[in-house]
Write an enzyme that holds these catalytic residues in place. Structure first.
Site, PDB file in Angstrom:
ATOM      1  N   HIS A 362       0.800  -1.225   0.000  1.00 21.94           N
ATOM      2  CA  HIS A 362       0.000   0.000   0.000  1.00 21.94           C
ATOM      3  C   HIS A 362       0.829   1.269   0.000  1.00 21.94           C
ATOM      4  O   HIS A 362       0.416   2.292  -0.527  1.00 21.94           O
ATOM      5  CB  HIS A 362      -1.012  -0.034   1.140  1.00 21.94           C
ATOM      6  CG  HIS A 362      -2.170  -0.886   0.772  1.00 21.94           C
ATOM      7  ND1 HIS A 362      -2.217  -2.231   1.084  1.00 21.94           N
ATOM      8  CD2 HIS A 362      -3.261  -0.628   0.022  1.00 21.94           C
ATOM      9  CE1 HIS A 362      -3.319  -2.739   0.564  1.00 21.94           C
ATOM     10  NE2 HIS A 362      -3.968  -1.800  -0.076  1.00 21.94           N
ATOM     11  N   ARG A 469     -10.041   4.919  -0.639  1.00 18.98           N
ATOM     12  CA  ARG A 469      -9.656   3.944   0.395  1.00 18.98           C
ATOM     13  C   ARG A 469      -9.842   4.588   1.761  1.00 18.98           C
ATOM     14  O   ARG A 469      -8.971   5.314   2.233  1.00 18.98           O
ATOM     15  CB  ARG A 469      -8.198   3.534   0.218  1.00 18.98           C
ATOM     16  CG  ARG A 469      -7.893   2.718  -1.028  1.00 18.98           C
ATOM     17  CD  ARG A 469      -6.421   2.344  -1.060  1.00 18.98           C
ATOM     18  NE  ARG A 469      -6.125   1.297  -1.995  1.00 18.98           N
ATOM     19  CZ  ARG A 469      -5.710   1.507  -3.257  1.00 18.98           C
ATOM     20  NH1 ARG A 469      -5.573   2.734  -3.711  1.00 18.98           N
ATOM     21  NH2 ARG A 469      -5.435   0.485  -4.047  1.00 18.98           N
ATOM     22  N   ARG A 505     -15.056   3.249  -0.347  1.00 23.56           N
ATOM     23  CA  ARG A 505     -14.954   1.833   0.022  1.00 23.56           C
ATOM     24  C   ARG A 505     -14.950   1.726   1.534  1.00 23.56           C
ATOM     25  O   ARG A 505     -14.263   2.498   2.214  1.00 23.56           O
ATOM     26  CB  ARG A 505     -13.664   1.242  -0.543  1.00 23.56           C
ATOM     27  CG  ARG A 505     -13.499  -0.211  -0.155  1.00 23.56           C
ATOM     28  CD  ARG A 505     -12.282  -0.811  -0.794  1.00 23.56           C
ATOM     29  NE  ARG A 505     -11.055  -0.368  -0.153  1.00 23.56           N
ATOM     30  CZ  ARG A 505      -9.837  -0.774  -0.536  1.00 23.56           C
ATOM     31  NH1 ARG A 505      -9.703  -1.588  -1.569  1.00 23.56           N
ATOM     32  NH2 ARG A 505      -8.772  -0.353   0.086  1.00 23.56           N
ATOM     33  N   GLU A 603     -11.995  -9.390  -5.658  1.00 28.35           N
ATOM     34  CA  GLU A 603     -10.545  -9.424  -5.428  1.00 28.35           C
ATOM     35  C   GLU A 603     -10.098 -10.722  -4.765  1.00 28.35           C
ATOM     36  O   GLU A 603      -8.950 -10.877  -4.378  1.00 28.35           O
ATOM     37  CB  GLU A 603     -10.092  -8.201  -4.624  1.00 28.35           C
ATOM     38  CG  GLU A 603     -10.871  -7.925  -3.359  1.00 28.35           C
ATOM     39  CD  GLU A 603     -10.392  -6.667  -2.628  1.00 28.35           C
ATOM     40  OE1 GLU A 603      -9.328  -6.130  -2.966  1.00 28.35           O
ATOM     41  OE2 GLU A 603     -11.092  -6.245  -1.692  1.00 28.35           O
ATOM     42  N   ASN A 626      -5.097  -5.990  -7.449  1.00 31.05           N
ATOM     43  CA  ASN A 626      -3.916  -6.125  -6.574  1.00 31.05           C
ATOM     44  C   ASN A 626      -4.060  -7.368  -5.701  1.00 31.05           C
ATOM     45  O   ASN A 626      -3.167  -8.195  -5.608  1.00 31.05           O
ATOM     46  CB  ASN A 626      -3.756  -4.900  -5.676  1.00 31.05           C
ATOM     47  CG  ASN A 626      -3.779  -3.614  -6.471  1.00 31.05           C
ATOM     48  OD1 ASN A 626      -3.541  -3.639  -7.662  1.00 31.05           O
ATOM     49  ND2 ASN A 626      -4.078  -2.511  -5.820  1.00 31.05           N
ATOM     50  N   ASP A 627      -5.215  -7.462  -5.055  1.00 35.51           N
ATOM     51  CA  ASP A 627      -5.421  -8.647  -4.215  1.00 35.51           C
ATOM     52  C   ASP A 627      -5.734  -9.870  -5.061  1.00 35.51           C
ATOM     53  O   ASP A 627      -5.296 -10.973  -4.756  1.00 35.51           O
ATOM     54  CB  ASP A 627      -6.544  -8.399  -3.202  1.00 35.51           C
ATOM     55  CG  ASP A 627      -6.012  -7.697  -1.975  1.00 35.51           C
ATOM     56  OD1 ASP A 627      -4.968  -8.143  -1.455  1.00 35.51           O
ATOM     57  OD2 ASP A 627      -6.596  -6.693  -1.548  1.00 35.51           O
ATOM     58  N   ARG A 637       1.679 -10.095  -1.813  1.00 30.72           N
ATOM     59  CA  ARG A 637       1.973  -8.856  -2.544  1.00 30.72           C
ATOM     60  C   ARG A 637       3.030  -8.005  -1.859  1.00 30.72           C
ATOM     61  O   ARG A 637       3.534  -7.050  -2.430  1.00 30.72           O
ATOM     62  CB  ARG A 637       0.673  -8.056  -2.773  1.00 30.72           C
ATOM     63  CG  ARG A 637      -0.004  -7.616  -1.515  1.00 30.72           C
ATOM     64  CD  ARG A 637      -1.417  -7.097  -1.799  1.00 30.72           C
ATOM     65  NE  ARG A 637      -1.473  -5.670  -2.041  1.00 30.72           N
ATOM     66  CZ  ARG A 637      -2.611  -4.975  -2.141  1.00 30.72           C
ATOM     67  NH1 ARG A 637      -3.776  -5.579  -2.042  1.00 30.72           N
ATOM     68  NH2 ARG A 637      -2.591  -3.689  -2.347  1.00 30.72           N
ATOM     69  N   CYS A 674     -10.291  -1.251 -10.461  1.00 24.64           N
ATOM     70  CA  CYS A 674      -9.670  -0.230  -9.604  1.00 24.64           C
ATOM     71  C   CYS A 674      -8.328  -0.687  -9.052  1.00 24.64           C
ATOM     72  O   CYS A 674      -7.692   0.027  -8.293  1.00 24.64           O
ATOM     73  CB  CYS A 674     -10.610   0.188  -8.480  1.00 24.64           C
ATOM     74  SG  CYS A 674     -10.966  -1.138  -7.331  1.00 24.64           S
TER      75      CYS A 674
HETATM   76  C1  PEP Z   1      -7.020  -4.186  -4.927  1.00 27.83           C
HETATM   77  O1  PEP Z   1      -6.844  -5.131  -4.146  1.00 27.83           O
HETATM   78  O2  PEP Z   1      -6.797  -4.258  -6.150  1.00 27.83           O
HETATM   79  C2  PEP Z   1      -7.478  -2.881  -4.414  1.00 27.83           C
HETATM   80  C3  PEP Z   1      -7.817  -1.909  -5.223  1.00 27.83           C
HETATM   81  O3  PEP Z   1      -7.512  -2.731  -3.068  1.00 27.83           O
HETATM   82  P1  PEP Z   1      -6.225  -2.505  -2.160  1.00 27.83           P
HETATM   83  O4  PEP Z   1      -5.029  -2.307  -3.054  1.00 27.83           O
HETATM   84  O5  PEP Z   1      -6.490  -1.324  -1.308  1.00 27.83           O
HETATM   85  O6  PEP Z   1      -6.119  -3.771  -1.371  1.00 27.83           O
HETATM   86 MG    MG Z   2      -7.672  -5.056  -2.154  1.00 27.70          MG
END
Ligand code: PEP
Ligand code: MG
Length: 754
Positions: A362, A469, A505, A603, A626-627, A637, A674
């Site tokens: 993050h 976020r 979110r 995700e 991302n997740d 990650r 996203c």
């Molecule tokens: C994701 O997981 O792609 C996402 C947008 O949420 P975050 O990166 O905050 O976990």
């Molecule tokens: Mg996420």
């Protein structure tokens, strides 16, 4: 043998440089295995030879002189096989090579163990015996363990350029530390160390501004600790056994005695900053105890460190941190936190370097949002010794140049100029639509989280906020924000964009987003209590947040609510009921509110397979790649060790996206993206070809993605997607997309320079 192993590892860690570490190993291994010779050969890849770098038992003059070609001898064989070779009669082996230069008489017993890091053999650790001898299994594992330790030290030495000196080759002209490219851009600036409180090891080395004042602060802190200890001793007097009481006496004695306190004051007088003087002196004393054979005495090392921590806590709370942030601050730390980032004045922050984490952590996402380069996962970063040093950070290639040479500086000044020129070219796209050459308009939204990070560019160039976020404002505080505070916060974003939609979110804490005031201790946090799971277990936190969102939207009507980490339809049903309950309560209280649109993040792999069912329950889906990448590929990650395996252009991720879109389309449910893939110019062509309904990204990516979209037709994007979907391997996909961008003159979007 375990005791010896621990001691050697400790000595290797304490060794001032690689040469000393190699010497420690050969001496101690020879002794522990009762062998006649122990030697280390390091591979010089440029000259394609194995060079004898340290020995105990062979002639010292041979060190650095004796070498053999890569594929010769038993040492060469160990490297080729990348596994230990244990022979009781080496001379009878066809690959045996006699070396008169090193003063070898024929040695019969031979044990060679490869030194491997990241699948690459860096050298060989060898033990030999004049008489025939088969080494025991535990001796093999002993050498094996030491070889892994050595591999880390060699890699570090390689990064800092020291290895070139050890190998006797001319040092590479441009030394840099390699990390993971995590936020694009290059910057030249000054390092400022970000360090957590009450952590002695994290204290950076600095000079003292005012030694007399530092000594006075130190004495006051010592007096405070003495007082604390006496109070504790008194309080616990009745419950503690006599020997436990003696611990307090011992600590007080250490504090009262001259040696420790005196040495710290001396260091300060010689110009060291009070906190680093404390750190170094405590470490010196503790290490003496670390090396003792007696277990009881060894334990005293942790008492000394405990004492140091207590003094440090007082020092840090009595003197609030006053950091002078230089104009181009590059923040560096073991694990830079959002809180530390928020402390740097926005206009002075030029980059972020972290020894842990990866491009999808993050903090890296935040760096992209702010628009500064970041390099994560720079292992073996000597953080404590970096404060105030000049640095260049290359976020495209994941490189960090500490105290760079003039040549490197000149090269990067040129790149910085080119970056500026590119960014001016991008500015020309402002206010133009994100429209393909055949007239299809792709809505681009903004990812954000801190109001302060909302640049005017992000506000004017997007069709709204696709992901806010909400946990970020929670993370930079020391307690849960009250409903009123949250309302004010959300209102600012909703107002800034109205009438454009804003997707808030709900709280997604856990994983790598901890709250200091809501500690969650788990051995596997990404598979644990995170996101919506906490909201369901703590409806009071969730309801407060939903009430705040709804109240903030009164009269604006542009709020959308999004639920993270969904893995079943029941979670959605329960959460929607809670949202309805919050709204009903507010209506009863007299507020005029419409029911906002509700969306779900896809995700987690389970949500991919349930996207049809989810699409029937909510107003929109948004894919958090991302997740999703982390869970589909089973790659943490945040873990730099496996970062090379983490890639959102992996064919499995692309196929999952296609599947989500197909399932949602069957229920007329719009799908946006996203995750970070949405802001990656390489991926824009594919996402366009897939027909996603919207892309949401950091402000810094908006114009880049717009440029790609304006350069391609939708039909061409569909064709390219079809080609990519037939590819089986990530590298192939990446190369194909890069070639396509270069062909269109857009290569500067994904590499340094224009
Ligand atoms: C994701 O997981 O792609 C996402 C947008 O949420 P975050 O990166 O905050 O976990
Ligand atoms: Mg996420």
């Amino acid at each position: 043998m375990l005791e010896t192993l621990h001691r050697i590892i400790q000595d290797v860690n304490d060794a001032p440089d690689l040469g000393a570490a190699l010497q420690v190993i050969v001496e101690q291994v020879k002794q522990a295995t009762h062998s006649d010779v122990c030697s280390i050969y390091l591979t010089d890849f440029e000259r394609r030879r194995h060079v004898l770098r340290a020995t105990r038992g062979l002639r010292q003059q041979a060190v650095g002189r004796v070498s053999m070609p890569l594929h010769r001898g038993l040492v060469g064989l160990v490297c080729e096989r990348a596994e230990p070779i244990n022979l009781d009669d080496a001379p009878s082996h066809p690959r045996y090579l006699f070396s008169a230069e090193s003063g070898e008489v024929p040695y019969h017993g031979f044990l060679g163990v490869p030194i491997i890091q990241n699948r690459k053999v860096l050298g060989v650790l060898v033990a030999r015996q004049r008489k025939p001898r088969q080494f025991e299994d535990d001796e093999v594992t002993f050498l094996f363990t030491l070889a892994t330790q050595l591999a880390g030290a060699i890699t570090h030495a390689q990064a800092s350029g020291e290895l070139a000196g050890v190998l006797g080759v001319s040092p590479v002209p441009t030394r840099f530390l390699q990390g993971l490219p995590s936020a694009e851009g290059v910057a030249i600036g000054t390092l400022v160390v970000a360090y957590p409180p009450a952590d002695l090891d994290a204290v950076p080395d600095r000079g003292s501004q005012d030694p007399e004042r530092d000594i006075a602060c130190f004495q006051a802190a010592v007096a405070q600790v003495e007082k604390d200890l006496r109070r504790l001793q008194h309080q616990l007097g009745e419950v503690l056994a006599a020997e436990e009481q003696a611990l307090f006496d011992a600590l007080l004695l250490m504090l009262g005695g001259d040696s420790l306190v005196h040495q710290i004051e001396e260091r300060i007088r010689h110009g060291e900053w009070v906190q680093s003087a404390l750190h170094h002196t405590i470490e010196e004393h503790a290490r003496v105890f670390d090396k003792m054979d007696d277990i009881y005495l060894r334990e005293r090392a942790s008492d000394i460190r405990d004492l140091g921590r207590r003094v440090l806590t007082h020092l840090q709370s009595d003197t609030p941190r006053e950091v002078e942030y230089p104009d181009s601050t590059i923040l560096v730390g073991e694990a830079v936190s959002a809180m530390e980032l928020a402390e740097v004045p926005h206009e002075r922050l030029a980059g972020i370097i972290s020894s842990t984490g990866s491009s999808s952590s993050h903090i890296a996402i935040l760096a992209r949002a702010i628009g500064v380069p970041a390099v994560m996962g720079v292992s073996d970063l000597p953080v404590g010794r970096m404060d105030g040093r000049a640095v260049i950070i290359d976020g495209y290639r994941g490189r960090v140049y500490v105290s760079p040479s003039h040549t490197v500086q000149r090269e990067y000044q040129r790149l910085v100029r080119e970056e500026r020129a590119l960014s001016q070219e991008l500015q020309a796209l402002c206010r133009l639509p994100a429209e393909t050459t055949d007239g299809y308009r792709m809505p681009l939204y903004l990812n954000t989280g801190l109001v302060s990070e909302m640049s005017s560019l992000g506000t004017s160039e997007s069709e709204g906020v696709g992901l806010y976020r909400t946990e970020l404002p929670f993370m930079v505080r020391d307690r849960f924000p009250a409903e009123r505070t949250q309302v004010a916060n959300y209102r600012k974003v909703l107002e800034a964009f109205a009438p454009r939609p804003v997707v808030l979110r709900t709280l997604d804490i856990g994983g790598d987003k901890p709250l200091s005031y809501f500690p969650v201790e788990e051995s596997n946090p990404f598979l644990g209590w995170r996101g919506i799971r906490i909201s369901l277990d703590h409806p009071e936190i969730f309801l407060t947040q939903i009430r705040a969102m709804l109240l903030a939207s009164e009269g604006l009507e542009n709020l959308r609510i999004m639920l993270p980490m969904i893995s079943s339809v029941t979670e959605v049903d329960e959460l929607v009921l809670l949202i309805q309950r919050a709204r009903d309560e507010l209506l009863e209280e007299g507020h005029a509110l419409i029911m906002p649109q509700i969306g779900v993040m896809v995700e987690v792999p389970a949500a991919v397979y349930l996207s049809g069912e989810l699409a029937q329950r909510v107003d929109f889906l948004s894919v958090g790649t991302n997740d999703l990448t982390q869970y589909l590929l089973a790659v943490d990650r945040n873990n730099p060790r496996v970062a090379e395996l983490y890639d959102d252009l992996h064919p499995a991720v692309l196929r999952a996206l296609v599947q989500i879109l197909e399932s949602a389309r069957a229920h007329d449910c719009p799908v946006s993206i996203c995750g970070e893939i949405a802001g990656n110019p390489l991926a824009s062509i594919l996402l366009l070809g897939m027909g996603v309904d919207a892309l949401s990204m950091s402000a810094g990516s908006l114009l880049k993605v717009k440029w790609v979209i304006r350069s391609f037709s939708r039909s061409r994007a569909r064709q390219l997607l079809q080609v990519v979907l037939r590819m089986e391997e990530t590298g192939q996909i990446r190369r194909f997309l890069e070639a396509n961008l270069e062909e269109m003159g857009l290569g500067g979007l994904v590499r340094p320079g224009k």
